[in-house]
Design a protein around this motif. Structure first.
Motif, PDB file in Angstrom:
ATOM      1  N   LEU A  74      35.731  37.554  26.816  1.00 53.35           N
ATOM      2  CA  LEU A  74      36.064  38.399  27.954  1.00 53.35           C
ATOM      3  C   LEU A  74      36.758  39.684  27.498  1.00 53.35           C
ATOM      4  O   LEU A  74      36.530  40.752  28.059  1.00 53.35           O
ATOM      5  CB  LEU A  74      36.955  37.646  28.941  1.00 53.35           C
ATOM      6  CG  LEU A  74      36.256  36.603  29.801  1.00 53.35           C
ATOM      7  CD1 LEU A  74      37.268  35.870  30.665  1.00 53.35           C
ATOM      8  CD2 LEU A  74      35.193  37.247  30.659  1.00 53.35           C
ATOM      9  N   LEU A  81      34.086  41.853  26.378  1.00 54.73           N
ATOM     10  CA  LEU A  81      33.272  42.265  27.517  1.00 54.73           C
ATOM     11  C   LEU A  81      33.900  43.479  28.208  1.00 54.73           C
ATOM     12  O   LEU A  81      33.198  44.432  28.542  1.00 54.73           O
ATOM     13  CB  LEU A  81      33.108  41.107  28.506  1.00 54.73           C
ATOM     14  CG  LEU A  81      32.329  41.444  29.776  1.00 54.73           C
ATOM     15  CD1 LEU A  81      30.881  41.746  29.423  1.00 54.73           C
ATOM     16  CD2 LEU A  81      32.407  40.305  30.759  1.00 54.73           C
ATOM     17  N   TRP A  82      35.213  43.456  28.397  1.00 53.89           N
ATOM     18  CA  TRP A  82      35.877  44.594  29.028  1.00 53.89           C
ATOM     19  C   TRP A  82      35.760  45.856  28.178  1.00 53.89           C
ATOM     20  O   TRP A  82      35.573  46.963  28.690  1.00 53.89           O
ATOM     21  CB  TRP A  82      37.349  44.281  29.319  1.00 53.89           C
ATOM     22  CG  TRP A  82      37.524  43.438  30.544  1.00 53.89           C
ATOM     23  CD1 TRP A  82      37.937  42.136  30.594  1.00 53.89           C
ATOM     24  CD2 TRP A  82      37.254  43.821  31.891  1.00 53.89           C
ATOM     25  NE1 TRP A  82      37.949  41.690  31.883  1.00 53.89           N
ATOM     26  CE2 TRP A  82      37.533  42.712  32.714  1.00 53.89           C
ATOM     27  CE3 TRP A  82      36.801  44.987  32.489  1.00 53.89           C
ATOM     28  CZ2 TRP A  82      37.388  42.734  34.089  1.00 53.89           C
ATOM     29  CZ3 TRP A  82      36.654  45.021  33.861  1.00 53.89           C
ATOM     30  CH2 TRP A  82      36.948  43.904  34.649  1.00 53.89           C
TER      31      TRP A  82
END
Length: 150
Positions: A6, A9-10
């Motif tokens: 995550l 991903l950001w």
């Protein structure tokens, strides 16, 4: 391991938004990209943050970064440096200038020699060769008045 994904991903979303800003400039994708990059830092610092909390925090950060741009950055960008305010408006640059009539003003219309060209002028009826001062501009027509030569 999922929180690490995550985090990346950001950062990927941030890079895509900032890259989109380069391709289609408009300033807003840049600031939302900064919010996504900040979310990457937050997810890295707080790995257990749920998806809903991330979405809400991203919305808040995106709004805050766009507001910061609108409130603090944009007013500095919109300022036009002195001297460039009339850069592409030639007629407005002539206001206050004095020129000689190369055609008399008859029934309110005539022509004045400005540089190496002639401009249409409007004003009171005046004879050929009269010195006039530009007091305004209507499109490509200069509004003039007679200059008192004393």
């Amino acid at each position: 391991m999922e929180s690490l994904a995550l985090h990346y991903l950001w950062w990927i979303v941030a890079l895509l938004l900032i890259g989109g800003e380069v391709i289609l400039p408009g300033y807003f994708m840049l600031w939302i990209g900064f919010a996504a990059a900040a979310m990457g830092v937050v997810v890295f610092a707080v790995p257990g943050l749920g998806e809903l909390a991330q979405a809400v925090l991203f919305a808040v950060l995106a709004f805050a970064s766009c507001f910061a741009y609108w409130r603090f950055v944009r007013p500095r960008i919109d300022r036009t440096p002195p001297g460039n305010a009339r850069l592409n408006r030639r007629g407005e640059q002539l206001v206050g200038g004095r020129y000689t009539l190369c055609e008399p003003i008859v029934q309110g219309r005539g022509k004045a020699k400005v540089g190496d060209g002639m401009w249409l002028v409007t004003g009171p009826d005046l004879p050929l060769g009269t010195m006039v001062e530009v007091v305004g501009v209507d499109g490509t027509t200069l509004r003039v008045k007679a200059v008192d030569v004393a």
